[in-house]
Scaffold this motif. Sequence first.
Motif, PDB file in Angstrom:
ATOM      1  N   LEU A 127      28.482  -6.758   0.165  1.00  0.00           N
ATOM      2  CA  LEU A 127      28.248  -6.811  -1.269  1.00  0.00           C
ATOM      3  C   LEU A 127      29.457  -6.336  -2.061  1.00  0.00           C
ATOM      4  O   LEU A 127      29.788  -6.888  -3.106  1.00  0.00           O
ATOM      5  CB  LEU A 127      27.022  -5.972  -1.631  1.00  0.00           C
ATOM      6  N   PHE A 128      30.144  -5.324  -1.585  1.00  0.00           N
ATOM      7  CA  PHE A 128      31.263  -4.756  -2.333  1.00  0.00           C
ATOM      8  C   PHE A 128      32.606  -5.399  -2.008  1.00  0.00           C
ATOM      9  O   PHE A 128      33.627  -4.963  -2.529  1.00  0.00           O
ATOM     10  CB  PHE A 128      31.341  -3.248  -2.102  1.00  0.00           C
ATOM     11  N   SER A 129      32.600  -6.429  -1.193  1.00  0.00           N
ATOM     12  CA  SER A 129      33.873  -7.097  -0.917  1.00  0.00           C
ATOM     13  C   SER A 129      34.384  -7.760  -2.190  1.00  0.00           C
ATOM     14  O   SER A 129      33.614  -8.173  -3.060  1.00  0.00           O
ATOM     15  CB  SER A 129      33.724  -8.132   0.195  1.00  0.00           C
ATOM     16  N   ARG A 130      35.673  -7.844  -2.303  1.00  0.00           N
ATOM     17  CA  ARG A 130      36.287  -8.412  -3.509  1.00  0.00           C
ATOM     18  C   ARG A 130      35.841  -9.854  -3.747  1.00  0.00           C
ATOM     19  O   ARG A 130      35.477 -10.228  -4.862  1.00  0.00           O
ATOM     20  CB  ARG A 130      37.801  -8.334  -3.372  1.00  0.00           C
ATOM     21  N   LYS A 131      35.823 -10.654  -2.683  1.00  0.00           N
ATOM     22  CA  LYS A 131      35.452 -12.068  -2.838  1.00  0.00           C
ATOM     23  C   LYS A 131      34.002 -12.228  -3.275  1.00  0.00           C
ATOM     24  O   LYS A 131      33.691 -13.061  -4.116  1.00  0.00           O
ATOM     25  CB  LYS A 131      35.699 -12.842  -1.539  1.00  0.00           C
ATOM     26  N   ARG A 132      33.105 -11.429  -2.721  1.00  0.00           N
ATOM     27  CA  ARG A 132      31.693 -11.555  -3.096  1.00  0.00           C
ATOM     28  C   ARG A 132      31.467 -11.097  -4.528  1.00  0.00           C
ATOM     29  O   ARG A 132      30.750 -11.736  -5.286  1.00  0.00           O
ATOM     30  CB  ARG A 132      30.807 -10.776  -2.131  1.00  0.00           C
ATOM     31  N   GLN A 133      32.083  -9.998  -4.924  1.00  0.00           N
ATOM     32  CA  GLN A 133      31.952  -9.540  -6.298  1.00  0.00           C
ATOM     33  C   GLN A 133      32.568 -10.548  -7.277  1.00  0.00           C
ATOM     34  O   GLN A 133      32.030 -10.775  -8.355  1.00  0.00           O
ATOM     35  CB  GLN A 133      32.574  -8.154  -6.478  1.00  0.00           C
ATOM     36  N   GLN A 134      33.658 -11.180  -6.885  1.00  0.00           N
ATOM     37  CA  GLN A 134      34.252 -12.217  -7.743  1.00  0.00           C
ATOM     38  C   GLN A 134      33.301 -13.395  -7.909  1.00  0.00           C
ATOM     39  O   GLN A 134      33.163 -13.938  -9.008  1.00  0.00           O
ATOM     40  CB  GLN A 134      35.583 -12.704  -7.162  1.00  0.00           C
ATOM     41  N   ALA A 135      32.636 -13.794  -6.835  1.00  0.00           N
ATOM     42  CA  ALA A 135      31.703 -14.924  -6.900  1.00  0.00           C
ATOM     43  C   ALA A 135      30.498 -14.586  -7.787  1.00  0.00           C
ATOM     44  O   ALA A 135      30.060 -15.415  -8.590  1.00  0.00           O
ATOM     45  CB  ALA A 135      31.242 -15.323  -5.497  1.00  0.00           C
TER      46      ALA A 135
ATOM     47  N   ALA B 229      27.590 -24.017  -8.900  1.00  0.00           N
ATOM     48  CA  ALA B 229      28.815 -23.422  -8.365  1.00  0.00           C
ATOM     49  C   ALA B 229      28.498 -22.407  -7.271  1.00  0.00           C
ATOM     50  O   ALA B 229      29.163 -22.375  -6.234  1.00  0.00           O
ATOM     51  CB  ALA B 229      29.617 -22.778  -9.481  1.00  0.00           C
ATOM     52  N   TRP B 230      27.460 -21.574  -7.477  1.00  0.00           N
ATOM     53  CA  TRP B 230      27.076 -20.593  -6.463  1.00  0.00           C
ATOM     54  C   TRP B 230      26.599 -21.292  -5.187  1.00  0.00           C
ATOM     55  O   TRP B 230      27.049 -20.988  -4.096  1.00  0.00           O
ATOM     56  CB  TRP B 230      25.998 -19.653  -6.984  1.00  0.00           C
ATOM     57  N   LEU B 231      25.674 -22.230  -5.331  1.00  0.00           N
ATOM     58  CA  LEU B 231      25.090 -22.908  -4.169  1.00  0.00           C
ATOM     59  C   LEU B 231      26.120 -23.706  -3.387  1.00  0.00           C
ATOM     60  O   LEU B 231      26.049 -23.797  -2.158  1.00  0.00           O
ATOM     61  CB  LEU B 231      23.942 -23.812  -4.616  1.00  0.00           C
ATOM     62  N   ASN B 232      27.076 -24.292  -4.074  1.00  0.00           N
ATOM     63  CA  ASN B 232      28.094 -25.111  -3.411  1.00  0.00           C
ATOM     64  C   ASN B 232      29.312 -24.315  -2.965  1.00  0.00           C
ATOM     65  O   ASN B 232      30.191 -24.857  -2.295  1.00  0.00           O
ATOM     66  CB  ASN B 232      28.536 -26.262  -4.327  1.00  0.00           C
TER      67      ASN B 232
ATOM     68  N   ARG C 104      31.701 -14.477 -11.395  1.00  0.00           N
ATOM     69  CA  ARG C 104      31.933 -15.858 -11.858  1.00  0.00           C
ATOM     70  C   ARG C 104      30.608 -16.506 -12.264  1.00  0.00           C
ATOM     71  O   ARG C 104      30.510 -17.167 -13.292  1.00  0.00           O
ATOM     72  CB  ARG C 104      32.630 -16.656 -10.758  1.00  0.00           C
ATOM     73  N   PHE C 105      29.553 -16.303 -11.458  1.00  0.00           N
ATOM     74  CA  PHE C 105      28.231 -16.826 -11.798  1.00  0.00           C
ATOM     75  C   PHE C 105      27.781 -16.265 -13.150  1.00  0.00           C
ATOM     76  O   PHE C 105      27.350 -16.995 -14.029  1.00  0.00           O
ATOM     77  CB  PHE C 105      27.204 -16.468 -10.717  1.00  0.00           C
ATOM     78  N   TYR C 106      27.880 -14.952 -13.302  1.00  0.00           N
ATOM     79  CA  TYR C 106      27.414 -14.271 -14.518  1.00  0.00           C
ATOM     80  C   TYR C 106      28.162 -14.773 -15.751  1.00  0.00           C
ATOM     81  O   TYR C 106      27.547 -15.103 -16.765  1.00  0.00           O
ATOM     82  CB  TYR C 106      27.599 -12.767 -14.334  1.00  0.00           C
ATOM     83  N   VAL C 107      29.470 -14.868 -15.671  1.00  0.00           N
ATOM     84  CA  VAL C 107      30.279 -15.315 -16.810  1.00  0.00           C
ATOM     85  C   VAL C 107      29.956 -16.768 -17.148  1.00  0.00           C
ATOM     86  O   VAL C 107      29.760 -17.117 -18.322  1.00  0.00           O
ATOM     87  CB  VAL C 107      31.784 -15.121 -16.513  1.00  0.00           C
ATOM     88  N   GLU C 108      29.874 -17.612 -16.128  1.00  0.00           N
ATOM     89  CA  GLU C 108      29.590 -19.030 -16.381  1.00  0.00           C
ATOM     90  C   GLU C 108      28.180 -19.235 -16.930  1.00  0.00           C
ATOM     91  O   GLU C 108      27.970 -20.034 -17.839  1.00  0.00           O
ATOM     92  CB  GLU C 108      29.769 -19.852 -15.106  1.00  0.00           C
TER      93      GLU C 108
END
Length: 130
Positions: A20-28, A81-84, A31-35
């Motif tokens: 959960l705290f990995s940089r890539k997962r937090q970025q994803a 975007a999340w699912l794909n 990104r979902f939240y902002v979009e």
Amino acid sequence: MHTDHNLHLTLLPSNNDGPLFSRKRQQAITRFYVEARSDGSRINPAGFVLDTAGLQGGFSGEFVVSLGDLAGPALGAAARAWLNGRVGRKISLRIRETDVEAKDQEEFDRFLNQAMTLPPVEAPIEHSRA
């Protein structure tokens, strides 16, 4: 009058998304939240988590969507975007007594459309007894 018209949404990671705290997962998740909010829709994080060992914080991946305040198609685009983004990702959706896990855009859209057609439910009004 208070209405129960909130959709509870949880981003479910694939086996390859990392912690959960990995940089890539937090970025994803970010990104979902902002979009999802990009069109003015009211979407709020349901939780923010803190990794006390590493002193890192981030989104839990749980959000509350006010269905009465959806302004446009941004939520669907963010879900796509999340699912794909990785094979195996899902989105858990809950409204009232109904829970589903969407594995693809079609399932997500179908449940969101059903949720949008639900009539608002009035919450019981408490009367004070004097």
